[in-house]
Write a protein that holds these residues in place. Structure first.
Motif, PDB file in Angstrom:
ATOM      1  N   GLY A  54       0.808  -1.224   0.000  1.00  0.00           N
ATOM      2  CA  GLY A  54       0.000   0.000   0.000  1.00  0.00           C
ATOM      3  C   GLY A  54       0.836   1.267   0.000  1.00  0.00           C
ATOM      4  N   MET A  56       3.067   2.062   2.108  1.00  0.00           N
ATOM      5  CA  MET A  56       3.025   2.623   3.462  1.00  0.00           C
ATOM      6  C   MET A  56       4.390   3.072   3.978  1.00  0.00           C
ATOM      7  SD  MET A  56       2.253  -0.775   5.819  1.00  0.00           S
ATOM      8  CE  MET A  56       2.111   0.073   7.393  1.00  0.00           C
ATOM      9  N   ASP A 117       1.684   1.908  13.483  1.00  0.00           N
ATOM     10  CA  ASP A 117       0.755   1.529  12.415  1.00  0.00           C
ATOM     11  C   ASP A 117      -0.024   2.757  11.938  1.00  0.00           C
ATOM     12  OD1 ASP A 117      -1.348   0.389  10.853  1.00  0.00           O
ATOM     13  OD2 ASP A 117      -0.999  -1.506  11.887  1.00  0.00           O
ATOM     14  N   ASP A 118       0.018   3.023  10.640  1.00  0.00           N
ATOM     15  CA  ASP A 118      -0.671   4.199  10.105  1.00  0.00           C
ATOM     16  C   ASP A 118      -2.060   3.855   9.573  1.00  0.00           C
ATOM     17  OD1 ASP A 118      -0.248   2.857   7.752  1.00  0.00           O
ATOM     18  OD2 ASP A 118       0.994   4.398   6.818  1.00  0.00           O
ATOM     19  N   THR A 120      -2.884   1.690   7.254  1.00  0.00           N
ATOM     20  CA  THR A 120      -2.964   1.271   5.845  1.00  0.00           C
ATOM     21  C   THR A 120      -3.740  -0.040   5.726  1.00  0.00           C
ATOM     22  OG1 THR A 120      -0.880   2.344   5.246  1.00  0.00           O
ATOM     23  CG2 THR A 120      -1.607   0.520   3.835  1.00  0.00           C
ATOM     24  N   PHE A 122      -4.784  -1.192   2.353  1.00  0.00           N
ATOM     25  CA  PHE A 122      -4.442  -1.707   1.023  1.00  0.00           C
ATOM     26  C   PHE A 122      -3.387  -2.814   1.137  1.00  0.00           C
ATOM     27  CE2 PHE A 122      -4.269  -0.288  -3.576  1.00  0.00           C
ATOM     28  CZ  PHE A 122      -3.463  -1.322  -4.009  1.00  0.00           C
TER      29      PHE A 122
ATOM     30  N   THR B  84     -11.540  -5.480   1.175  1.00  0.00           N
ATOM     31  CA  THR B  84     -10.667  -4.308   1.322  1.00  0.00           C
ATOM     32  C   THR B  84     -11.427  -3.040   0.956  1.00  0.00           C
ATOM     33  OG1 THR B  84      -8.686  -5.617   0.858  1.00  0.00           O
ATOM     34  CG2 THR B  84      -8.514  -3.247   0.514  1.00  0.00           C
ATOM     35  N   LEU B  88     -12.180   0.164   3.332  1.00  0.00           N
ATOM     36  CA  LEU B  88     -11.624   1.476   2.998  1.00  0.00           C
ATOM     37  C   LEU B  88     -12.659   2.595   3.088  1.00  0.00           C
ATOM     38  CD1 LEU B  88      -9.252   0.554   0.052  1.00  0.00           C
ATOM     39  CD2 LEU B  88      -8.574   1.715   2.159  1.00  0.00           C
ATOM     40  N   TRP B 200      -2.945   7.430  -5.825  1.00  0.00           N
ATOM     41  CA  TRP B 200      -3.487   6.817  -4.603  1.00  0.00           C
ATOM     42  C   TRP B 200      -2.720   7.278  -3.369  1.00  0.00           C
ATOM     43  CZ3 TRP B 200      -7.676   4.236  -3.017  1.00  0.00           C
ATOM     44  CH2 TRP B 200      -7.605   3.570  -1.786  1.00  0.00           C
ATOM     45  N   ARG B 201      -1.408   7.326  -3.513  1.00  0.00           N
ATOM     46  CA  ARG B 201      -0.578   7.669  -2.363  1.00  0.00           C
ATOM     47  C   ARG B 201       0.796   8.103  -2.864  1.00  0.00           C
ATOM     48  NH1 ARG B 201      -0.271   3.976   3.117  1.00  0.00           N
ATOM     49  NH2 ARG B 201       0.729   5.542   4.421  1.00  0.00           N
TER      50      ARG B 201
END
Lengths: 218, 218
Positions: A54, A56, A117-118, A120, A122, B84, B88, B200-201
């Motif tokens: 993801g 991250m 842990d943020d 995420t 995905f 997922t 989300l 997305w990121r």
């Protein structure tokens, strides 16, 4: 970039395989001054180019190369080394003869830390902790290979109580230390993994790593 | 080997950095026949040259490239993709527009699996699961970089229910699946990570990854 610019020459390909083959987990370092900033930054940039679930990017690095920090961390590792020897039972005495870290001698000492842990989701909804560790490990492997290509050795020391180490490093709540990385010029690169050279344990053939596919869906 | 034989030339060093920089988590593959055995074996040998805590070598690989297996695995990944999206919340709809795997199109589909715990104590007494996972992830990163140098893309798919996947793959008790690896020729290598290209990121600067050292022991 054009397709040609994306390709690797045979020589480039061989260099990548060579780094993979010659990389070692090193515990014998040549005492040396700290690495030039440019070189350490190149290595950390290589780590930071790792894949992460993801995107991250959960890896964090803390530089602990000043002598006072090394002296503070050595007893933590030593305590875990003794606990390991005890847990090993009859192999404990042999284990105690192995060199398991180079905290005092390496040019640079870094902690690799998992960020809190943020959240995420995905790619890690069903494997949240595992995928964070895996992403951080990919970063360490990049660092390891880049170091090898720069003729520097690295050792990943995981002998410590993570709660105690987190306390000493004053990590934010939810952060976890994954390793102490000893990095720098080495006496020599082992021809075989050090645990194999010392007869502690042996590498297995690739074939042992391949699992047979269940036949029912063939 | 002599010291000179251990050194990397500037060109070799640059090739290692290039592989690290250009490696991508790929989801867009060019449908292709299976890789030649020699090539797949080279890639797996690179994976198997990874470091592992206590030399435990916990990684295992299962080749699932036949169409019947792909068809069996696609619904598992799809089910987790839907879970997922739900988890989300408001970003779920955007997420559903992203391509998250290439299970049907990749030349080779492999599972990477953690072997049942062999009781290795060396280097993992205090971090047993973490260090097994990290070792296996280092193997995957080696495979990823070797593939990139061979102009092949790879994607690490971690969207699945691990218990369900272990059941379908008939893994031995105590074994855990870490990923489905899609591997093969690609349409193109993304210039940026795909999650960044799609908005997305974003990647963060290296400086954000560096933690300040507590001052009290300086």
């Amino acid at each position: 970039m054009t397709d040609a610019q994306h390709r690797f020459t045979d020589a480039e390909r061989d260099a990548v395989y060579r780094a993979i083959e010659l990389r070692r987990d090193v515990r014998h370092f040549t005492p040396s001054p700290p690495l030039p900033d440019g070189q350490l930054e190149r290595l950390l940039q290589a780590a930071h180019q790792a894949p992460s679930v993801g995107l991250m990017q959960p890896w964090r690095f803390m530089r602990l190369s000043v002598p006072a920090w090394r002296e503070r961390l050595v007893p933590l590792v030593e305590a875990e080394r003794l606990r390991t020897a005890e847990a090993l039972g009859e192999r404990g005495a042999t284990f105690m003869q192995l060199k398991v870290e180079g905290l005092r001698d390496c040019a640079e000492l870094l902690a690799v830390v998992l960020a809190p842990d943020d959240g995420t989701v995905f790619g890690r909804r069903s494997l949240p902790r595992e995928m964070a560790w895996c992403s951080a490990a990919c970063a360490v492997q990049n660092l390891w290979l880049a170091a090898r290509a720069e003729h520097l050795g690295m050792g990943w020391v995981s002998m410590f109580d993570p709660v105690e180490l987190a306390r000493v490093l004053r990590l934010p709540t939810g952060s976890e230390p994954l390793g102490l990385l000893c990095l720098g010029p080495v006496d020599r690169f082992y021809d075989q993994p050090m645990l194999e050279e010392t007869g502690w344990r042996h590498r297995r053939p690739l074939n042992d790593m391949l699992m047979e596919t269940p036949r029912d869906a063939d």
